[in-house]
Design an enzyme around this catalytic site. Sequence first.
Site, PDB file in Angstrom:
ATOM      1  N   ARG A  79      20.354  31.670  52.132  1.00  0.00           N
ATOM      2  CA  ARG A  79      21.793  31.504  52.302  1.00  0.00           C
ATOM      3  C   ARG A  79      22.320  30.338  51.445  1.00  0.00           C
ATOM      4  O   ARG A  79      23.395  30.411  50.862  1.00  0.00           O
ATOM      5  CB  ARG A  79      22.072  31.241  53.787  1.00  0.00           C
ATOM      6  CG  ARG A  79      23.424  31.726  54.209  1.00  0.00           C
ATOM      7  CD  ARG A  79      23.614  31.668  55.706  1.00  0.00           C
ATOM      8  NE  ARG A  79      25.040  31.522  55.998  1.00  0.00           N
ATOM      9  CZ  ARG A  79      25.923  32.508  55.911  1.00  0.00           C
ATOM     10  NH1 ARG A  79      25.546  33.718  55.551  1.00  0.00           N
ATOM     11  NH2 ARG A  79      27.201  32.298  56.163  1.00  0.00           N
ATOM     12  N   GLN A 114      35.158  24.593  61.011  1.00  0.00           N
ATOM     13  CA  GLN A 114      34.037  25.251  61.678  1.00  0.00           C
ATOM     14  C   GLN A 114      33.012  25.697  60.637  1.00  0.00           C
ATOM     15  O   GLN A 114      31.961  26.204  60.990  1.00  0.00           O
ATOM     16  CB  GLN A 114      34.537  26.484  62.435  1.00  0.00           C
ATOM     17  CG  GLN A 114      35.441  26.156  63.604  1.00  0.00           C
ATOM     18  CD  GLN A 114      36.103  27.395  64.173  1.00  0.00           C
ATOM     19  OE1 GLN A 114      37.313  27.456  64.298  1.00  0.00           O
ATOM     20  NE2 GLN A 114      35.320  28.399  64.502  1.00  0.00           N
ATOM     21  N   ASN A 115      33.354  25.534  59.364  1.00  0.00           N
ATOM     22  CA  ASN A 115      32.468  26.007  58.295  1.00  0.00           C
ATOM     23  C   ASN A 115      31.373  24.984  58.007  1.00  0.00           C
ATOM     24  O   ASN A 115      31.580  23.782  58.131  1.00  0.00           O
ATOM     25  CB  ASN A 115      33.279  26.283  57.028  1.00  0.00           C
ATOM     26  CG  ASN A 115      34.345  27.340  57.273  1.00  0.00           C
ATOM     27  OD1 ASN A 115      34.154  28.219  58.102  1.00  0.00           O
ATOM     28  ND2 ASN A 115      35.463  27.239  56.581  1.00  0.00           N
ATOM     29  N   ASP A 117      29.741  24.999  54.980  1.00  0.00           N
ATOM     30  CA  ASP A 117      29.690  24.735  53.534  1.00  0.00           C
ATOM     31  C   ASP A 117      30.450  23.447  53.228  1.00  0.00           C
ATOM     32  O   ASP A 117      31.059  22.849  54.117  1.00  0.00           O
ATOM     33  CB  ASP A 117      30.286  25.918  52.754  1.00  0.00           C
ATOM     34  CG  ASP A 117      31.730  26.181  53.136  1.00  0.00           C
ATOM     35  OD1 ASP A 117      32.588  25.304  52.876  1.00  0.00           O
ATOM     36  OD2 ASP A 117      32.029  27.254  53.700  1.00  0.00           O
ATOM     37  N   HIS A 131      30.519  22.416  63.190  1.00  0.00           N
ATOM     38  CA  HIS A 131      29.293  23.221  63.288  1.00  0.00           C
ATOM     39  C   HIS A 131      28.186  22.729  62.368  1.00  0.00           C
ATOM     40  O   HIS A 131      27.278  23.483  62.043  1.00  0.00           O
ATOM     41  CB  HIS A 131      29.609  24.700  63.000  1.00  0.00           C
ATOM     42  CG  HIS A 131      30.413  25.349  64.078  1.00  0.00           C
ATOM     43  ND1 HIS A 131      30.994  26.593  63.942  1.00  0.00           N
ATOM     44  CD2 HIS A 131      30.751  24.921  65.326  1.00  0.00           C
ATOM     45  CE1 HIS A 131      31.641  26.900  65.052  1.00  0.00           C
ATOM     46  NE2 HIS A 131      31.521  25.903  65.903  1.00  0.00           N
ATOM     47  N   CYS A 142      12.381  15.731  66.795  1.00  0.00           N
ATOM     48  CA  CYS A 142      12.855  14.378  67.130  1.00  0.00           C
ATOM     49  C   CYS A 142      14.273  14.127  66.592  1.00  0.00           C
ATOM     50  O   CYS A 142      14.845  13.070  66.815  1.00  0.00           O
ATOM     51  CB  CYS A 142      11.889  13.314  66.628  1.00  0.00           C
ATOM     52  SG  CYS A 142      11.889  13.061  64.844  1.00  0.00           S
ATOM     53  N   CYS A 172       7.152  12.845  63.380  1.00  0.00           N
ATOM     54  CA  CYS A 172       6.550  13.501  64.551  1.00  0.00           C
ATOM     55  C   CYS A 172       5.807  14.786  64.215  1.00  0.00           C
ATOM     56  O   CYS A 172       5.188  15.384  65.103  1.00  0.00           O
ATOM     57  CB  CYS A 172       7.618  13.780  65.605  1.00  0.00           C
ATOM     58  SG  CYS A 172       8.690  15.161  65.184  1.00  0.00           S
ATOM     59  N   GLY A 209      42.337  30.804  58.879  1.00  0.00           N
ATOM     60  CA  GLY A 209      41.166  31.657  58.676  1.00  0.00           C
ATOM     61  C   GLY A 209      40.242  31.723  59.866  1.00  0.00           C
ATOM     62  O   GLY A 209      39.043  31.946  59.731  1.00  0.00           O
ATOM     63  N   ASP A 237      44.746  38.537  58.944  1.00  0.00           N
ATOM     64  CA  ASP A 237      44.590  39.486  60.037  1.00  0.00           C
ATOM     65  C   ASP A 237      44.750  38.752  61.367  1.00  0.00           C
ATOM     66  O   ASP A 237      43.806  38.573  62.118  1.00  0.00           O
ATOM     67  CB  ASP A 237      43.181  40.112  59.933  1.00  0.00           C
ATOM     68  CG  ASP A 237      43.019  41.284  60.881  1.00  0.00           C
ATOM     69  OD1 ASP A 237      44.040  41.846  61.308  1.00  0.00           O
ATOM     70  OD2 ASP A 237      41.858  41.605  61.210  1.00  0.00           O
TER      71      ASP A 237
HETATM   72 ZN   LIG Z   1      10.504  14.541  63.901  1.00  0.00          ZN
END
Ligand SMILES: [Zn+2]
Length: 266
Positions: A79, A114-115, A117, A131, A142, A172, A209, A237
């Site tokens: 992605r 909320q994107n 990128d 996000h 951790c 860790c 959007g 929309d």
């Molecule tokens: Zn770690």
Amino acid sequence: MLAELSPALIAEVKLAAKLLAAKQHICILTGAGISAESGIPTFRDKQTGLWENYGVEDLATPEAFTRDPKLVWSWYQWRRQLVADKAPNPAHHALAQWQYHAQTSDQQVTLITQNVDDLHEQAGSSVTHLHGHLWRNRCGQCQTPSQDQPRTSYDNRNTMSFDEALLTCPHCGGYIRPDIVWFGEALPIQAWQIAEEAAANCEVFISIGTSSLVYPAAGLAQLAKQNGAKIIEINPDPTPNTIVDITLAEKAGVILPLLIEEITAL
Ligand SMILES: [Zn+2]
């Protein structure tokens, strides 16, 4: 460009511009639609080729990462590769221009997205991510931020690695994961506080959007409305929504340059 729009929509843009130019505190929330206009596919778009048989539950949940970290990591590397050459569109540029202009006027334009990128940053905006960040990693165990970033910011994209081999945490030994909020995970506390405060204190809330009916966008819009803000939705929309005062039913890349031109001219 105004001539390409219907007279009704032009009237709405002018109405929105007049409202916005007269207010000091603006809160803007952007969602998948603004990135889609730059060619970034959304989760709802059908996955292609290699990934078409996988769903959100296989690729973007903490359970999926526990079950098959290699699969999830490979998908995110794929992605990232897909998104790496995508650039901001006129909507991102217009918002950055507005923020820049706001510094010299007495407006405060808070941008929340909320994107995952970095197209807002690429355009020059200051933005809070609800996000997380596609280009950051952290330990899945951790939570320590990882130094092994595929890309720390948009200007070193030539040094990116899209290697599918799993990375482990030097502290860790846990697996490194993308620093994004998966389905079923809580939003980052600090980012959510910034968003809530901006929504509660704004005079106009603009949803771009993203459906103003789906959480967390719905919660922020409602919070703004309860505190007396006007709500503007920019969405080709739009969803029927009684709390929206002005609906601009067109692409953000078309509406925002016109809107910001109007605002800064007033
Ligand atoms: Zn770690």
